[in-house]
Every structure is written in C-alpha cells, then in structure tokens.
Design a protein around this motif. Structure first.
Motif: not given
Length: 169
Positions: A90-113
């Motif tokens: 299962d992969l579920n996504m919620s999109y809250l705000k756009a990231a324009p070209m040129g912007q640096t994004i951070t992706i943080t991933a954690d194991i819940l269980r």
C-alpha cells in the motif's frame, strides 16, 4: 551517519542512480542523514521532476516516498545486515503544497512498525522553510534478511542488465 547500515543507504541510492530502470529518476537525491529505520534526503526540483505547471510532479513525489521509505527499511538493522527491498502492499499520498522548479526539498522517512512480514513507514516531503509539501504512508511485505554477499550479487547482476537477477544468486 549513525551506523554502517545507514551508510548502506547512500551506496544503494548511488546504485539506483546508475540503473536504466525507473529508479534512475531518483539520481539527484542525496542521502544527508540517518540512523537505522530513519533516512533523510534532499533533492533540488529540476525540470525532469516537474509537471506542465513547473512544479514537482505528484508521481515523482510518490516515487520519492516509495524509494526513500524503502531505503529506511533496507538500512534498519542495528547489526548492519541489509534487508531485501520487499514489495509494496500500500502507498498512500497526501499532497499539501506545490514545490516549484529550483526549490530544494527534504524527504524524511521513518519506520513506524516492523512486524514479521509487514513494515509500516511514513515519509514527509518539506521545503527549506519547513512547510510540509506532501506526506506518504507506505506498507511493504518483506522478503527477509539476506547476507550482504547475496545483496552484492543481486546488485552486480542487476547492474549488468540481467533480466532476472534472482536466477543468478
């Protein structure tokens, strides 16, 4: 990096960047921090990651969540052994705000269980201001803990463009 198992995340990300498969889309991702069960990455949003509006494509965002939560799983063992990547349930996504070209994004991933066969993860995509751009929840069915030599052979066969890498183990 907190441990050798997490430094493996950097190696795996570099490996994926060199493939000819779909995973090569993450070639601009840099692993910047982590510990077992947690990985933090950064990426500059470039034209190849964008939709027609010039912002990060939703499918690319889902791919980032898929791959980086998988890195958190693969590098989650305190003893330095490496998990196989498993398969998505299962992969579920919620999109809250756009990231324009040129912007640096951070992706943080954690194991819940982490259960016997299923691993539940979460990932957050944010910008440099700390705004949350997207949140993903990813469940994977796990194949077990291979010896590092087996994973190394899989990576060698895969990089040699063998169609069915598991026939070569």
């Amino acid at each position: 990096m907190a441990s050798s198992s997490v430094s493996m995340a950097k190696h795996l990300m570099q490996f994926l960047a060199k493939t000819k498969t779909f995973d090569r889309l993450t070639q601009k991702v840099c692993v910047v921090d982590g510990r077992p069960g947690h990985v933090k990455c950064e990426m500059m949003v470039e034209e190849e990651h964008c939709n027609q509006q010039g912002t990060l494509h939703g499918g690319m965002t889902a791919t980032l969540v898929d791959n980086i939560t998988t890195l958190a799983i693969m590098s989650s063992n305190e003893d330095g052994s490496v998990e196989l990547p498993g398969v998505s349930v299962d992969l579920n996504m919620s999109y809250l705000k756009a990231a324009p070209m040129g912007q640096t994004i951070t992706i943080t991933a954690d194991i819940l269980r982490k259960g016997k066969t299923l691993v539940f993860t979460t990932a957050q995509v944010s910008n440099s201001k700390g705004d949350i751009l997207a949140v993903g929840h990813h469940v994977k069915h796990m194949g077990g803990k291979p010896k590092v030599e087996i994973l190394h052979r899989v990576m060698l066969c895969y990089s040699a463009n063998k169609m069915n890498v598991f026939n070569h183990i």
